[in-house]
Write a protein that holds these residues in place. Structure first.
Motif, PDB file in Angstrom:
ATOM      1  N   ALA A  40    -116.245   9.569 -74.515  1.00  0.00           N
ATOM      2  CA  ALA A  40    -116.421   8.418 -73.271  1.00  0.00           C
ATOM      3  C   ALA A  40    -116.502   8.968 -72.037  1.00  0.00           C
ATOM      4  CB  ALA A  40    -114.825   7.692 -73.527  1.00  0.00           C
ATOM      5  N   GLU A  41    -117.411   8.349 -71.566  1.00  0.00           N
ATOM      6  CA  GLU A  41    -117.878   8.748 -69.925  1.00  0.00           C
ATOM      7  C   GLU A  41    -117.630   7.644 -69.136  1.00  0.00           C
ATOM      8  OE1 GLU A  41    -121.699  10.758 -70.155  1.00  0.00           O
ATOM      9  OE2 GLU A  41    -120.960  12.553 -71.378  1.00  0.00           O
ATOM     10  N   TRP A  42    -117.220   7.959 -67.677  1.00  0.00           N
ATOM     11  CA  TRP A  42    -116.876   7.084 -66.829  1.00  0.00           C
ATOM     12  C   TRP A  42    -117.690   7.707 -65.621  1.00  0.00           C
ATOM     13  CZ3 TRP A  42    -113.060   8.048 -70.031  1.00  0.00           C
ATOM     14  CH2 TRP A  42    -112.459   6.921 -70.724  1.00  0.00           C
ATOM     15  N   THR A  43    -118.337   7.102 -64.440  1.00  0.00           N
ATOM     16  CA  THR A  43    -118.442   7.534 -63.311  1.00  0.00           C
ATOM     17  C   THR A  43    -117.770   6.508 -62.472  1.00  0.00           C
ATOM     18  OG1 THR A  43    -120.766   8.780 -63.987  1.00  0.00           O
ATOM     19  CG2 THR A  43    -120.489   8.147 -61.524  1.00  0.00           C
ATOM     20  N   VAL A  44    -116.993   7.030 -61.592  1.00  0.00           N
ATOM     21  CA  VAL A  44    -115.991   5.916 -60.754  1.00  0.00           C
ATOM     22  C   VAL A  44    -116.359   6.850 -59.345  1.00  0.00           C
ATOM     23  CG1 VAL A  44    -114.022   5.185 -60.375  1.00  0.00           C
ATOM     24  CG2 VAL A  44    -114.898   5.460 -62.525  1.00  0.00           C
ATOM     25  N   ALA A  45    -116.896   6.099 -58.426  1.00  0.00           N
ATOM     26  CA  ALA A  45    -116.988   6.570 -57.088  1.00  0.00           C
ATOM     27  C   ALA A  45    -117.733   8.010 -57.322  1.00  0.00           C
ATOM     28  CB  ALA A  45    -115.915   6.373 -56.279  1.00  0.00           C
ATOM     29  N   LYS A  46    -117.318   8.737 -56.689  1.00  0.00           N
ATOM     30  CA  LYS A  46    -117.659  10.320 -56.777  1.00  0.00           C
ATOM     31  C   LYS A  46    -117.133  11.066 -57.924  1.00  0.00           C
ATOM     32  CE  LYS A  46    -119.711  10.006 -52.259  1.00  0.00           C
ATOM     33  NZ  LYS A  46    -120.135  10.748 -51.084  1.00  0.00           N
ATOM     34  N   ILE A  47    -116.757  10.478 -58.944  1.00  0.00           N
ATOM     35  CA  ILE A  47    -115.783  11.037 -59.889  1.00  0.00           C
ATOM     36  C   ILE A  47    -116.269  10.984 -61.308  1.00  0.00           C
ATOM     37  CG2 ILE A  47    -113.470  11.382 -60.987  1.00  0.00           C
ATOM     38  CD1 ILE A  47    -112.039  10.281 -58.461  1.00  0.00           C
ATOM     39  N   GLU A  48    -116.733  11.993 -61.931  1.00  0.00           N
ATOM     40  CA  GLU A  48    -117.330  12.185 -63.382  1.00  0.00           C
ATOM     41  C   GLU A  48    -116.254  12.241 -64.385  1.00  0.00           C
ATOM     42  OE1 GLU A  48    -120.398  11.435 -63.935  1.00  0.00           O
ATOM     43  OE2 GLU A  48    -120.895  11.050 -61.825  1.00  0.00           O
ATOM     44  N   ILE A  49    -116.007  11.608 -65.186  1.00  0.00           N
ATOM     45  CA  ILE A  49    -114.751  11.626 -65.929  1.00  0.00           C
ATOM     46  C   ILE A  49    -115.415  11.615 -67.505  1.00  0.00           C
ATOM     47  CG2 ILE A  49    -112.792  10.463 -67.017  1.00  0.00           C
ATOM     48  CD1 ILE A  49    -112.707   9.205 -64.232  1.00  0.00           C
ATOM     49  N   LEU A  79    -103.732  10.617 -78.251  1.00  0.00           N
ATOM     50  CA  LEU A  79    -103.964   9.181 -78.292  1.00  0.00           C
ATOM     51  C   LEU A  79    -103.570   8.240 -79.383  1.00  0.00           C
ATOM     52  CD1 LEU A  79    -107.838   9.574 -77.030  1.00  0.00           C
ATOM     53  CD2 LEU A  79    -105.931   9.115 -75.772  1.00  0.00           C
ATOM     54  N   ALA A  80    -102.602   9.021 -80.082  1.00  0.00           N
ATOM     55  CA  ALA A  80    -101.708   7.970 -81.088  1.00  0.00           C
ATOM     56  C   ALA A  80    -100.492   7.613 -80.136  1.00  0.00           C
ATOM     57  CB  ALA A  80    -101.372   8.827 -82.111  1.00  0.00           C
ATOM     58  N   ASN A  81    -100.259   7.825 -78.960  1.00  0.00           N
ATOM     59  CA  ASN A  81     -99.215   7.717 -78.192  1.00  0.00           C
ATOM     60  C   ASN A  81     -99.625   6.835 -76.985  1.00  0.00           C
ATOM     61  OD1 ASN A  81     -97.352   7.876 -76.121  1.00  0.00           O
ATOM     62  ND2 ASN A  81     -96.692  10.022 -76.308  1.00  0.00           N
ATOM     63  N   ALA A  82     -99.006   5.592 -76.969  1.00  0.00           N
ATOM     64  CA  ALA A  82     -99.344   4.610 -76.032  1.00  0.00           C
ATOM     65  C   ALA A  82     -99.280   5.062 -74.613  1.00  0.00           C
ATOM     66  CB  ALA A  82     -98.584   3.404 -76.129  1.00  0.00           C
ATOM     67  N   GLY A  83     -98.182   6.198 -74.478  1.00  0.00           N
ATOM     68  CA  GLY A  83     -98.110   6.761 -73.312  1.00  0.00           C
ATOM     69  C   GLY A  83     -99.293   7.557 -72.610  1.00  0.00           C
ATOM     70  N   ASP A  84    -100.094   8.063 -73.327  1.00  0.00           N
ATOM     71  CA  ASP A  84    -101.206   9.051 -73.070  1.00  0.00           C
ATOM     72  C   ASP A  84    -102.531   8.161 -72.659  1.00  0.00           C
ATOM     73  OD1 ASP A  84     -99.662  11.105 -73.371  1.00  0.00           O
ATOM     74  OD2 ASP A  84    -100.733  12.045 -74.859  1.00  0.00           O
ATOM     75  N   TRP A  85    -102.359   6.828 -73.322  1.00  0.00           N
ATOM     76  CA  TRP A  85    -103.283   5.764 -72.808  1.00  0.00           C
ATOM     77  C   TRP A  85    -102.975   5.207 -71.981  1.00  0.00           C
ATOM     78  CZ3 TRP A  85    -107.946   4.696 -74.908  1.00  0.00           C
ATOM     79  CH2 TRP A  85    -108.277   5.124 -76.036  1.00  0.00           C
ATOM     80  N   LYS A  86    -101.656   4.916 -71.437  1.00  0.00           N
ATOM     81  CA  LYS A  86    -101.336   4.535 -69.933  1.00  0.00           C
ATOM     82  C   LYS A  86    -102.042   5.791 -68.880  1.00  0.00           C
ATOM     83  CE  LYS A  86     -97.283   2.937 -67.423  1.00  0.00           C
ATOM     84  NZ  LYS A  86     -96.000   2.807 -67.213  1.00  0.00           N
ATOM     85  N   TRP A  87    -101.618   7.090 -69.362  1.00  0.00           N
ATOM     86  CA  TRP A  87    -102.001   8.036 -68.207  1.00  0.00           C
ATOM     87  C   TRP A  87    -103.782   7.859 -68.058  1.00  0.00           C
ATOM     88  CZ3 TRP A  87    -105.630  11.835 -68.029  1.00  0.00           C
ATOM     89  CH2 TRP A  87    -105.571  12.735 -66.897  1.00  0.00           C
ATOM     90  N   VAL A  88    -104.331   7.245 -69.355  1.00  0.00           N
ATOM     91  CA  VAL A  88    -105.758   7.369 -69.020  1.00  0.00           C
ATOM     92  C   VAL A  88    -106.090   6.106 -68.134  1.00  0.00           C
ATOM     93  CG1 VAL A  88    -107.942   6.715 -70.294  1.00  0.00           C
ATOM     94  CG2 VAL A  88    -106.504   8.579 -71.050  1.00  0.00           C
ATOM     95  N   SER A  89    -105.345   5.067 -68.283  1.00  0.00           N
ATOM     96  CA  SER A  89    -105.692   3.900 -67.475  1.00  0.00           C
ATOM     97  C   SER A  89    -105.408   4.042 -66.025  1.00  0.00           C
ATOM     98  CB  SER A  89    -104.796   2.541 -68.051  1.00  0.00           C
ATOM     99  OG  SER A  89    -105.057   2.441 -69.378  1.00  0.00           O
ATOM    100  N   GLU A  90    -104.159   4.622 -65.740  1.00  0.00           N
ATOM    101  CA  GLU A  90    -103.783   4.903 -64.420  1.00  0.00           C
ATOM    102  C   GLU A  90    -104.636   5.940 -63.716  1.00  0.00           C
ATOM    103  OE1 GLU A  90     -99.529   6.185 -65.011  1.00  0.00           O
ATOM    104  OE2 GLU A  90     -98.844   4.006 -65.117  1.00  0.00           O
ATOM    105  N   SER A  91    -105.146   6.738 -64.517  1.00  0.00           N
ATOM    106  CA  SER A  91    -106.221   7.873 -63.930  1.00  0.00           C
ATOM    107  C   SER A  91    -107.360   7.049 -63.450  1.00  0.00           C
ATOM    108  CB  SER A  91    -106.244   8.956 -64.940  1.00  0.00           C
ATOM    109  OG  SER A  91    -105.072   9.680 -65.132  1.00  0.00           O
ATOM    110  N   ILE A  92    -108.002   6.216 -64.356  1.00  0.00           N
ATOM    111  CA  ILE A  92    -109.041   5.330 -64.176  1.00  0.00           C
ATOM    112  C   ILE A  92    -109.098   4.633 -63.001  1.00  0.00           C
ATOM    113  CG2 ILE A  92    -110.748   3.803 -64.906  1.00  0.00           C
ATOM    114  CD1 ILE A  92    -111.196   6.693 -66.355  1.00  0.00           C
ATOM    115  N   SER A  95    -108.864   6.638 -59.682  1.00  0.00           N
ATOM    116  CA  SER A  95    -110.178   7.048 -59.237  1.00  0.00           C
ATOM    117  C   SER A  95    -111.022   5.792 -58.669  1.00  0.00           C
ATOM    118  CB  SER A  95    -110.834   7.540 -60.586  1.00  0.00           C
ATOM    119  OG  SER A  95    -110.007   8.531 -61.011  1.00  0.00           O
ATOM    120  N   GLY A  96    -110.411   4.440 -58.661  1.00  0.00           N
ATOM    121  CA  GLY A  96    -111.310   3.382 -58.150  1.00  0.00           C
ATOM    122  C   GLY A  96    -111.983   2.788 -59.014  1.00  0.00           C
TER     123      GLY A  96
END
Length: 100
Positions: A40-49, A79-92, A95-96
């Motif tokens: 999975a890839e995101w480009t958010v502002a000037k951040i490549e994820i 990623l079987a852990n909802a807490g790690d998905w929350k970390w992903v969402s919060e990081s995105i 990042s904007g």
């Protein structure tokens, strides 16, 4: 060449995204990998994820690069852990990547 994607793993990933990824965040582009996973890839502002997702053990590896500062972050995720998905969402979101 490469391994076929696991149908069970793809079903899990679809459900995991539906359950754990907020609707107000930008969606990633997703690509199969040669080892049978998904990137999975995101480009958010000037951040490549990128998030490399293993469809067998539901593990992920997060990489982000801030193109402005050259700051790099790598993190192993369960990623079987909802807490790690929350970390992903919060990081995105930080990042904007929230949609207005």
């Amino acid at each position: 060449q490469g391994k076929a994607l696991s149908p069970t793993g793809l079903d899990w990933l679809a459900k995991a995204f539906e359950s754990n990824y907020p609707d107000d965040l930008v969606l990633p582009c997703m690509y199969p990998t040669a080892d049978g996973g998904i990137q999975a890839e995101w480009t958010v502002a000037k951040i490549e994820i990128s998030l490399n997702i293993n469809l067998v053990d539901y593990k992920g590896v997060w990489h982000s690069l801030d193109m402005a500062t050259q700051d790099v972050l790598s993190k192993d995720l369960n990623l079987a852990n909802a807490g790690d998905w929350k970390w992903v969402s919060e990081s995105i979101r930080r990042s904007g990547g929230g949609m207005t």
